[in-house]
Design a protein around this motif. Structure first.
Motif, short mmCIF file in Angstrom:
data_model
loop_
_atom_site.label_atom_id
_atom_site.label_comp_id
_atom_site.label_asym_id
_atom_site.label_seq_id
_atom_site.Cartn_x
_atom_site.Cartn_y
_atom_site.Cartn_z
N VAL A 40 0.86 -1.19 0.00
CA VAL A 40 0.00 0.00 0.00
C VAL A 40 0.89 1.24 0.00
O VAL A 40 1.86 1.31 0.76
N SER A 41 0.56 2.17 -0.85
CA SER A 41 1.34 3.40 -0.90
C SER A 41 0.40 4.61 -0.90
O SER A 41 -0.49 4.70 -1.74
N VAL A 42 0.57 5.50 0.06
CA VAL A 42 -0.24 6.71 0.14
C VAL A 42 0.70 7.89 -0.09
O VAL A 42 1.73 8.01 0.59
N SER A 43 0.39 8.73 -1.05
CA SER A 43 1.33 9.80 -1.41
C SER A 43 1.15 11.05 -0.55
O SER A 43 0.15 11.21 0.14
N LYS A 45 0.45 13.89 -1.58
CA LYS A 45 -0.70 14.64 -2.10
C LYS A 45 -1.96 14.32 -1.30
O LYS A 45 -2.76 15.20 -0.98
N MET A 46 -2.11 13.04 -0.97
CA MET A 46 -3.27 12.59 -0.20
C MET A 46 -3.28 13.28 1.17
O MET A 46 -4.31 13.75 1.63
N LEU A 49 -4.23 17.02 1.27
CA LEU A 49 -5.65 17.35 1.14
C LEU A 49 -6.28 17.72 2.49
O LEU A 49 -7.26 18.43 2.55
N GLU A 52 -6.89 21.35 3.49
CA GLU A 52 -8.04 22.09 2.95
C GLU A 52 -9.28 21.97 3.83
O GLU A 52 -10.28 22.61 3.60
N LEU A 53 -9.20 21.10 4.85
CA LEU A 53 -10.39 20.87 5.69
C LEU A 53 -10.48 21.88 6.82
O LEU A 53 -9.47 22.37 7.32
N LEU A 64 -5.27 17.73 12.24
CA LEU A 64 -5.18 18.01 10.80
C LEU A 64 -3.81 18.58 10.44
O LEU A 64 -3.24 18.25 9.40
#
Lengths: 171, 163
Positions: A40-43, A45-46, A49, A52-53, A64
């Motif tokens: 599993v690879s989460v970048s 960029k993810m 995000l 922005e919340l 956050l």
């Protein structure tokens, strides 16, 4: 002279950036095409995000902020392999050789777990979690700017297999 | 001369602001065939499948402009066209968010964030089922894990695999 200095700085910065996650990347390359392992690879960029919340509370804002500083997450999981102990021992050797510091170990009859970190200027820039059972193996690398206070919350929020074990750090 | 300059700038800016709907075409062209069943959802239809009336799902659905789900049959899976989604969308400026490879599942999630909306494309492939998807809208990332859990708990009607 100035140009040479700038070039040197760029090379050094690029070098330190690629050093993060290097060990887990070598396992990704080695195990590419081997379907007994889930990769599993989460970048970054993810994770970005999350900036922005809108946070609903101070605690949420802190969480956050912590998540947005992460640069990546890589996980290798195998549920049923015959050489789990061998893989675990090999990874322990590779982790030590790569200069990670041991943060915490949990040893029991069912599974062994080891958390290791890489620090730079007093900041944790990579957290490695290694789990070895009788038949299962997990190698997890979380990199970026890591805040250990929020690590278990990150694990719970992402609901990814293996990340739940990060709560052991806060225990 | 300044009029010409403004017109030129306007044309460039309009060209740069590619309508989000344009990102639908590549995945449709790649997958739409007799072997792929396409489901299109809009806020109203998304609220309809929320059988447990989960407020989180309703609020998320209202910000989604369109969701397309492509269910591939065994012939389409064998053709492996869904594996071309990452390359196709990366060439359009989409960035990698998540990949899962090996084991029981294979998945990829690529996205493009614009000022107000995001577009996500990807696929999910497990032992016997493969889906590809396209989502456009204002996506609340914090709610995604809860919504996935609601789907697993049966709070969202699974019209994709009704059996």
């Amino acid at each position: 002279m100035k140009k040479l200095f700038t070039l040197l700085v760029i090379v050094l910065v690029a070098g330190s950036a690629t050093a993060q996650g290097q060990l887990v990347n070598s396992y990704f390359e080695k195990l590419a095409g081997d379907d007994t392992y889930t990769k599993v690879s989460v970048s970054s960029k993810m994770f970005s995000l999350f900036t922005e919340l809108e946070a609903g509370s101070a605690a949420e804002e802190e969480f956050l902020k912590a998540v947005s500083k992460l640069k990546g997450l890589k996980i290798i999981v195998a549920d049923s392999i015959g050489n789990a102990a061998e893989m675990y021992n090999k990874a322990i050797t590779d982790i030590s050789k790569a200069g990670y510091e041991e943060l915490m170990s949990v040893l029991d009859a069912e599974e062994n777990m080891r958390f290791s970190i890489k620090e730079k200027s007093g900041k944790i820039e990579e957290l490695l979690m290694l789990v070895g059972g009788k038949k299962h193996f997990i190698l997890l690398s979380l990199y970026g700017e890591i805040d250990l206070k929020n690590i278990s919350k990150i694990g719970q929020a992402m609901k990814v297999e293996g990340l739940d074990k990060l709560s052991k750090i806060s225990e | 001369m300044s009029k010409l300059l403004y017109t030129g700038l306007l044309v460039i800016l309009l060209g740069a602001c590619k309508p989000s709907a344009a990102y639908e075409s590549p995945i449709k062209e790649l997958l739409q065939s007799d072997q792929v069943r396409t489901y299109a959802f809009y806020p109203s239809t998304l609220r309809m499948v929320n059988i447990a009336n989960n407020d989180e799902i309703d609020s998320m659905a209202s910000d989604i402009n369109k969701l397309l789900i492509f269910r591939l049959d065994s012939t389409a899976i064998a053709k492996k066209k869904h594996l071309k989604i990452p390359d196709q969308y990366q060439s359009l400026g989409f960035e990698e968010y998540l990949t899962i490879d090996g084991g029981k599942a294979r998945a990829a999630l690529f996205g493009l964030s614009e000022t107000r909306t995001s577009t996500l494309v990807g696929y999910w492939s497990a032992t016997d089922e493969t889906f590809a998807f396209y989502i456009n809208g204002n996506i609340d990332w914090m709610k995604l894990p809860d919504i996935m859990e609601a789907f697993q708990d049966g709070e969202i009607a699974n019209i994709l695999s009704p059996n």
